[in-house]
Structures are given as C-alpha cells and as structure tokens.
Write a protein that holds these residues in place. Structure first.
Motif, short mmCIF file in Angstrom:
data_model
loop_
_atom_site.label_atom_id
_atom_site.label_comp_id
_atom_site.label_asym_id
_atom_site.label_seq_id
_atom_site.Cartn_x
_atom_site.Cartn_y
_atom_site.Cartn_z
N ALA A 49 0.83 -1.21 0.00
CA ALA A 49 0.00 0.00 0.00
C ALA A 49 0.86 1.26 0.00
CB ALA A 49 -0.94 -0.01 1.20
N LEU A 50 1.97 1.23 0.74
CA LEU A 50 2.86 2.40 0.77
C LEU A 50 3.53 2.61 -0.59
CD1 LEU A 50 4.48 1.98 4.30
CD2 LEU A 50 2.80 3.70 3.58
N LEU A 51 3.93 1.53 -1.24
CA LEU A 51 4.54 1.65 -2.56
C LEU A 51 3.52 2.12 -3.60
CD1 LEU A 51 6.76 -1.54 -2.57
CD2 LEU A 51 7.60 0.80 -2.82
N ALA A 52 2.26 1.71 -3.43
CA ALA A 52 1.22 2.17 -4.35
C ALA A 52 1.03 3.68 -4.23
CB ALA A 52 -0.09 1.44 -4.07
N ALA A 53 1.16 4.19 -2.99
CA ALA A 53 1.00 5.63 -2.77
C ALA A 53 2.24 6.42 -3.17
CB ALA A 53 0.68 5.88 -1.29
N GLU A 54 3.44 5.81 -2.99
CA GLU A 54 4.69 6.50 -3.32
C GLU A 54 5.67 5.48 -3.91
OE1 GLU A 54 7.11 8.45 -4.56
OE2 GLU A 54 5.88 9.86 -3.43
N PRO A 55 5.64 5.31 -5.24
CA PRO A 55 6.45 4.27 -5.88
C PRO A 55 7.96 4.46 -5.74
CG PRO A 55 4.69 5.02 -7.35
CD PRO A 55 4.73 5.98 -6.19
N SER A 56 8.41 5.66 -5.37
CA SER A 56 9.85 5.89 -5.29
C SER A 56 10.48 5.35 -4.00
CB SER A 56 10.16 7.39 -5.39
OG SER A 56 9.77 8.07 -4.20
N LEU A 57 9.66 4.89 -3.06
CA LEU A 57 10.21 4.38 -1.80
C LEU A 57 11.18 3.24 -2.06
CD1 LEU A 57 7.00 4.16 0.43
CD2 LEU A 57 8.67 6.02 0.36
N ARG A 58 12.23 3.19 -1.25
CA ARG A 58 13.09 2.01 -1.21
C ARG A 58 12.59 1.18 -0.03
NH1 ARG A 58 19.55 1.43 0.23
NH2 ARG A 58 19.73 -0.76 -0.45
N LEU A 59 11.93 0.07 -0.32
CA LEU A 59 11.21 -0.65 0.73
C LEU A 59 11.69 -2.08 0.85
CD1 LEU A 59 7.63 -0.39 1.88
CD2 LEU A 59 8.37 -2.66 1.15
N PHE A 60 11.94 -2.48 2.10
CA PHE A 60 12.27 -3.87 2.43
C PHE A 60 11.14 -4.41 3.31
CE2 PHE A 60 16.35 -2.01 1.52
CZ PHE A 60 17.08 -3.03 0.91
N ALA B 76 7.00 -15.70 0.92
CA ALA B 76 6.68 -16.18 -0.43
C ALA B 76 5.44 -15.47 -0.95
CB ALA B 76 6.47 -17.69 -0.42
N CYS B 77 4.47 -15.26 -0.08
CA CYS B 77 3.26 -14.54 -0.45
C CYS B 77 3.56 -13.05 -0.65
CB CYS B 77 2.20 -14.72 0.65
SG CYS B 77 0.61 -13.95 0.30
N ALA B 78 4.36 -12.48 0.25
CA ALA B 78 4.68 -11.05 0.16
C ALA B 78 5.39 -10.71 -1.16
CB ALA B 78 5.56 -10.64 1.34
N ARG B 79 6.20 -11.61 -1.65
CA ARG B 79 6.89 -11.35 -2.93
C ARG B 79 5.90 -11.15 -4.07
NH1 ARG B 79 10.46 -15.15 -0.60
NH2 ARG B 79 12.39 -14.08 0.02
N LEU B 80 4.77 -11.81 -4.00
CA LEU B 80 3.77 -11.67 -5.06
C LEU B 80 3.14 -10.28 -5.04
CD1 LEU B 80 2.00 -15.13 -4.66
CD2 LEU B 80 3.73 -14.48 -6.35
N ASN B 81 3.17 -9.62 -3.87
CA ASN B 81 2.57 -8.29 -3.73
C ASN B 81 3.59 -7.16 -3.80
OD1 ASN B 81 -0.23 -9.14 -3.18
ND2 ASN B 81 0.63 -10.03 -1.31
N VAL B 82 4.72 -7.35 -3.10
CA VAL B 82 5.70 -6.29 -2.95
C VAL B 82 6.65 -6.19 -4.15
CG1 VAL B 82 7.65 -5.49 -1.53
CG2 VAL B 82 5.59 -6.40 -0.43
N SER B 83 7.14 -7.34 -4.62
CA SER B 83 8.17 -7.32 -5.67
C SER B 83 7.72 -6.64 -6.96
CB SER B 83 8.64 -8.75 -5.95
OG SER B 83 9.23 -9.31 -4.79
N PRO B 84 6.48 -6.87 -7.44
CA PRO B 84 6.08 -6.19 -8.67
C PRO B 84 6.08 -4.66 -8.57
CG PRO B 84 4.62 -8.03 -8.22
CD PRO B 84 5.47 -7.83 -7.01
N GLY C 87 8.44 -3.05 -6.90
CA GLY C 87 9.82 -2.60 -6.73
C GLY C 87 10.40 -2.76 -5.35
N GLY C 88 9.63 -3.33 -4.40
CA GLY C 88 10.16 -3.57 -3.07
C GLY C 88 10.93 -4.88 -3.01
N GLU C 89 11.68 -5.06 -1.94
CA GLU C 89 12.46 -6.28 -1.75
C GLU C 89 11.94 -7.00 -0.52
OE1 GLU C 89 17.14 -7.68 -1.23
OE2 GLU C 89 16.65 -5.67 -1.95
N VAL C 90 11.85 -8.33 -0.59
CA VAL C 90 11.32 -9.14 0.50
C VAL C 90 12.42 -10.03 1.05
CG1 VAL C 90 9.58 -10.83 1.19
CG2 VAL C 90 9.01 -9.10 -0.53
#
Length: 261
Positions: free
Chosen positions: A110-121, A131-139, A141-144
């Motif tokens: 949700a945070l990346l959707a609001a601000e795609p420039s975040l560097r998020l882990f 494994a589930c989070a990668r399906l949501n976060v990785s597309p 640009g975040g890292e899991v």
C-alpha cells in the motif's frame, strides 16, 4: 461463471447456515471467482469448512488494492489502514522504509502504491509469508527478506532508515483461544502470538529499531487501545519520543515513535 450472475438463494443459505455473517456479499464474491459450477462448489466447500474468505478467493481488499493471500498467511485487517495512513504522512519520495513482520506484505504494498519511489524492504520470519509477500511487494519494486526482525537486512542500512512500520503480533498468548476460528485455526501462530502480555515482539522491535533509524526517523507500530500506553513506554525506554494515534472509525490504534534528530 458470469460476473453478474444472479446469486442463488440456496448459496446464500448454505453460507448463512455455516455461520457467515455477510453471507450475501460472500456468495457474490464466490460466484464471481468461480469459473464453473464445480469450481463454485469447491470454493464453497472450502469456505464452509472455516477457511477465511480471503484465503478461499486468493486475495484480500486492503487500501483499495487486491492483496494476494495464501493459505496460512495472516489476512490483512481493515484496521491496519491506520498504520498505512500514518506511515504515508511521513514517508517522503525516496524514503528508506522497512515493513517488519510483513505477513502478506499488505502494508508495504500500500505504501509503494502511494509512493512508488520508496526504497522498501519487507521482512518476516515465516517463509510462507515472505513467499506470499513477494507476489505483492516485488512487482512494485520492493524487496522481501526472510528472517527474524532486522537480522536479514544489509548492515550498511544501520542508521539510514527513515521509517519502520510493524504490524507485529500483539495478541496475548492466552487470548488466542478466544479469537475467531478463521484466524486461530487458519493463520500462522507466529503471526498472532505476542507473548504473555502481547508486547513481546513489540518490545524487541522497539529495542532494535533505534540502531537502524536515521536521525528523526520514525517507528510506527499497530497495537490495541489497552496496550498502547505500554507500547509508548517501551518506545520511551529506548529513546524514541512516542505519540499515540487512535481512529474510532477503524477501531485502530498505532504508536508513533520519533528518533532524536
């Protein structure tokens, strides 16, 4: 099956008999998710068995997004929108953000959707969750990362983090048996159990976060209204200036801790 198919009363009745409070709404979602009558029957059987609706559908609505949810993974709750709202207020473009105890990665997504420039882990100790989070976060640009709290992070991030968000487990151990069976039986215990007083994981996060936060960085933790004064005390003990924020509309509470500038 057709998305606008009429919902059979018999379908609603079976869900209602199984104890589904929002049987009509659930019936519509199951009908839309099914490709064939046999598929509908399969989904219905899963729901009637007690599997959370979100795990049956394979997704949960959260902050206007469809978050992928897999069996055994914590289902994001509506109240956690407050955590996202407060984090979004202080997350600036290019901020370095950690989503600790990420579960499905709903908060980070949700945070990346609001601000795609975040560097998020996004980090969780449960491999099924990551494994589930990668399906949501990785597309987005975040890292899991899989591991215990801050352990899997690169050492060079110490003192550089602008924001840590955590929906860590905060249910007291003895209260888990009183939780709805959907959560108690179908979500990982590690995602629910906060120890004797519900503060065990929060305490560890509050103790470790200052080492990772940049000057003026923030730690935001979801908690309960009753626990929030104790969470705030934990923040103070570890050098963070706490502020409690509550939303009656969401029945939600977060504690925001600010590191010295």
């Amino acid at each position: 099956m057709p998305p606008r198919a009429v919902v059979p009363p018999e379908l609603i009745g079976r869900l209602r008999a199984a104890g589904c409070v929002f049987a009509e709404d659930e019936a519509k979602l199951l009908l839309e998710a099914a490709d064939t009558p046999a598929d509908l029957e399969r989904l219905l059987a899963m729901r009637i068995s007690g599997l959370p609706l979100e795990q049956v559908l394979g997704w949960a609505e959260f902050c206007g997004l469809r978050i992928v949810v897999r069996p055994g993974v914590f289902v994001p709750r509506r109240r956690t929108r407050l955590l996202v709202q407060e984090a979004a207020r202080v997350a600036h473009p290019n901020s370095l953000v950690l989503d600790v105890c990420c579960g499905s990665g709903a908060v980070g997504t949700a945070l990346l959707a609001a601000e795609p420039s975040l560097r998020l882990f996004a980090i969780d100790i449960d491999p099924a969750a990551t494994a589930c989070a990668r399906l949501n976060v990785s597309p987005r640009g975040g890292e899991v990362l899989t591991g215990d709290l801050f352990d899997p992070l690169p050492a060079e991030l110490r003192g550089q983090v602008d924001l840590v968000v955590a929906n860590a487990p905060y249910v007291p151990t003895e209260a888990i048996e009183r939780m709805p069976p959907e959560a108690r039986l179908h979500e990982a215990r590690v995602a629910l159990d906060g120890g004797t007083d519900g503060l065990k994981v929060q305490s560890r996060i509050a103790a470790a976060a200052p080492e990772w936060l940049a000057p003026g960085g923030r730690l935001i933790v979801e908690t309960s209204a009753a626990q929030s004064p104790h969470t705030a005390e934990l923040f103070t003990r570890h050098g963070l200036r706490p502020r409690i924020r509550r939303s009656a509309a969401l029945d939600a509470t977060v504690v925001i801790g600010t590191a010295p500038a």
